[in-house]
Write an enzyme that holds these catalytic residues in place. Structure first.
Site, mmCIF file in Angstrom:
data_model
loop_
_atom_site.group_PDB
_atom_site.id
_atom_site.type_symbol
_atom_site.label_atom_id
_atom_site.label_comp_id
_atom_site.label_asym_id
_atom_site.label_seq_id
_atom_site.Cartn_x
_atom_site.Cartn_y
_atom_site.Cartn_z
ATOM 1 N N ARG A 44 0.854 -1.186 0.000
ATOM 2 C CA ARG A 44 0.000 0.000 0.000
ATOM 3 C C ARG A 44 0.886 1.231 0.000
ATOM 4 O O ARG A 44 1.777 1.367 0.837
ATOM 5 C CB ARG A 44 -0.913 0.028 1.226
ATOM 6 C CG ARG A 44 -1.952 1.161 1.185
ATOM 7 C CD ARG A 44 -2.873 1.085 2.376
ATOM 8 N NE ARG A 44 -2.164 1.445 3.589
ATOM 9 C CZ ARG A 44 -2.056 2.699 4.059
ATOM 10 N NH1 ARG A 44 -2.596 3.699 3.385
ATOM 11 N NH2 ARG A 44 -1.407 2.949 5.174
ATOM 12 N N SER A 45 0.634 2.131 -0.924
ATOM 13 C CA SER A 45 1.448 3.335 -1.026
ATOM 14 C C SER A 45 1.217 4.231 0.172
ATOM 15 O O SER A 45 0.129 4.272 0.751
ATOM 16 C CB SER A 45 1.110 4.094 -2.321
ATOM 17 O OG SER A 45 1.817 5.317 -2.366
ATOM 18 N N THR A 46 2.258 4.961 0.555
ATOM 19 C CA THR A 46 2.130 5.929 1.643
ATOM 20 C C THR A 46 1.367 7.156 1.200
ATOM 21 O O THR A 46 1.067 8.035 2.010
ATOM 22 C CB THR A 46 3.518 6.358 2.136
ATOM 23 O OG1 THR A 46 4.279 6.848 1.024
ATOM 24 C CG2 THR A 46 4.246 5.189 2.759
#
Length: 551
Positions: A44-46
């Site tokens: 999951r991207s920040t």
């Protein structure tokens, strides 16, 4: 019908392709001689605002894709909740370790940017997997490192993933810069002592933390405690930092250097004063910066600490020119305190410096008494000193005025020359190859002349002046108080404020006093309204005998 036409007619007609054909993997159970062991990696991207790929959504898509492949079975799953800018991710490292251990045959991701957003990192990761005989593939892109076409597409898509990441970074920075330019909090961790208002994004004082923040600056600038001493005091009282952890000297130091506490927003090249309510005044903040700068020097970093040595860093060695530091030696019945040259302290017997040690107890009291005596009888001395300094300033002003006039003429001449070159270029009588270099040279020279002009004008305008009315009387009262009932910290603070240095001469130790006539040199707890912007005046009028020198 010819034989060729007949052959074409006998061939089965392929169904017409509708829409985009799904990516087909190159690894099958038949080729592998058994089930294909598949490991799933999700990240999951920040920055979910720009990349809304949740972990559950990636898992669902990957499971559906894998179950549609004959002979594929999921044997492991790895996940990260971190940025793709680095490979230092726990889940990714576990996946690589498992690959090296031969625990799976294929590593699959939802999209290539879930694996990495750096071309260099991507190539290193693929090399690691290939060395472990593990293939890498994507469920939504035509990538499979089992063939040359897949490897080519991998490199192309990796370039686009890195490009997309750089675009996101630029957009975020631009947004933060725009917020800072409007006096709003740009983003990130809030400063201790402030809250970020959710509707306006402006900093507002934190009701619980603001008093502690003011006390930190008071302890540092008034009581002269060091950053580690302040952190220890807060920890002993059970006060926690912004993130709920114990305090450290580094955390205190960052607070003392943050302009947000004087109401300013500083982000990259943006500086907006008066953006929100300040927690401390600008004089206190500047004083904290000055103290930190003095402590940062290798020679004087302990000169303003909370130790019981009044003169550490103020005494200059007559032999090697280094500073004296506080040292001690333990005897049978007591502890002996000394001031020792920095060179001797560092190199010991191998030192080439032979300056004497000074007995700290005796010289501390003598210097403090000399300071008190000076301010108790300073009226006549101070008047004579100011008169002499002003006379010297007046005598040197003539040369300064002449130099200033010459600089003004040279600047005007240079500006006129640049104008002529511009005119010649516009009229077509001179090309850029000739005019350009000369104009750049003249502009560089003008910058130097204008800097010297500003410096000289400031020096000529800075006329020495006596302290504001009542300043000496308040200093005298303060010194009387600390001589009678002052603590070690208060006495040390007075010496730091009012003594510039202590010089060792054949006649004895000579203190060089400072007359506080500007905002950078206030005596402890002096009335803030009595200080004016005037240069500091120093004098050497009192000599302390050689008592305390090493026999």
């Amino acid at each position: 019908m010819t034989s060729t036409e007949a052959a074409r007619a006998e061939r089965p007609t392929a169904p017409k392709r509708r829409g985009r054909r799904a990516h087909q993997p190159t690894v099958t159970a038949t080729e592998a001689g058994g089930p294909v062991r598949v490991a799933v990696y999700v990240r999951r991207s920040t920055d979910d605002e720009h990349q809304p790929f949740s972990l559950d959504a990636q898992r669902a898509a990957l499971n559906k894709y894998i179950h549609a492949q004959p002979g594929w079975i999921i044997v492991a799953e790895y996940e990260d909740d971190a940025s793709g800018a680095t490979t230092a991710r726990p889940g990714l490292q576990k996946a690589l370790d498992a690959a090296n251990a031969g625990l799976y045959d294929v590593l699959i991701v939802y999209r290539i940017d879930r694996f990495s957003r750096s071309v260099a990192d991507m190539l290193d990761l693929i090399t690691t997997l290939e060395n472990a005989n593990v293939r890498f593939t994507s469920a939504t892109e035509p990538i499979d490192t089992g063939g040359p076409f897949g490897r080519m597409m991998l490199q192309l898509l990796a370039v686009f993933a890195e490009f997309e990441r750089n675009i996101i970074i630029d957009r975020v920075k631009s947004g933060m810069t725009a917020k800072a330019a409007k006096g709003k909090w740009a983003g990130g961790t809030r400063p201790y002592g402030y809250l970020v208002t959710p509707d306006t994004h402006v900093l507002a004082p934190h009701p619980d933390e603001a008093p502690t923040l003011r006390e930190i600056f008071h302890l540092y600038t008034r009581q002269r405690l060091g950053t580690r001493a302040i952190a220890t005091a807060l920890n002993e009282r059970g006060i926690v930092s912004r993130i709920g952890k114990t305090w450290s000297g580094h955390t205190i130091n960052r607070i003392l250097d943050n302009p947000a506490y004087i109401g300013a927003i500083a982000y990259r090249d943006i500086y907006v004063p008066n953006a929100h309510e300040p927690l401390i005044d600008e004089d206190t903040f500047r004083r904290a910066r000055d103290i930190a700068a003095a402590r940062g020097d290798n020679q004087t970093q302990r000169a303003m600490s909370d130790s019981d040595y009044y003169l550490t860093g103020l005494i200059t060695c007559p032999d090697c020119g280094q500073r004296y530091l506080g040292t001690s030696a333990n005897g049978r019945t007591r502890r002996y305190r000394y001031y020792t040259c920095y060179t001797q302290t560092r190199y010991g017997k191998a030192s080439t410096c032979h300056a004497p040690r000074l007995r700290a107890d005796e010289i501390d009291e003598l210097i403090l008494r000399a300071l008190y005596d000076f301010y108790a009888n300073t009226d006549a001395v101070l008047t004579d000193m100011i008169n002499r300094v002003q006379a010297h300033h007046q005598a040197s002003a003539g040369d300064g005025d002449a130099e200033l006039a010459a600089l003004t003429t040279q600047i005007a001449t240079g500006q006129a020359a640049i104008t002529r070159y511009h005119t010649a270029f516009e009229n077509g009588t001179m090309d850029d190859a000739t005019a350009g270099p000369r104009i750049r040279e003249l502009r560089h020279r003008l910058t130097q002349l204008q800097a010297r002009q500003a410096q000289l004008a400031a020096e000529l305008d800075r006329r020495p002046a006596p302290p504001p009315p009542g300043t000496i009387a308040r200093i005298r009262e303060h010194l009387t108080e600390i001589m009678n009932r002052g603590s070690v910290t208060e006495r040390k603070a007075a010496i730091e404020t009012l003594i510039h240095e202590v010089q060792l001469t054949p006649q004895g130790a000579v203190p060089v006093f400072k007359i506080p006539t500007d905002t950078t040199m206030p005596p402890p707890e002096m009335d803030e309204g009595t200080r004016h912007e005037q240069p500091t005046v120093r004098t050497m009028v009192r000599s302390v005998g050689r008592q305390g020198l090493e026999p």
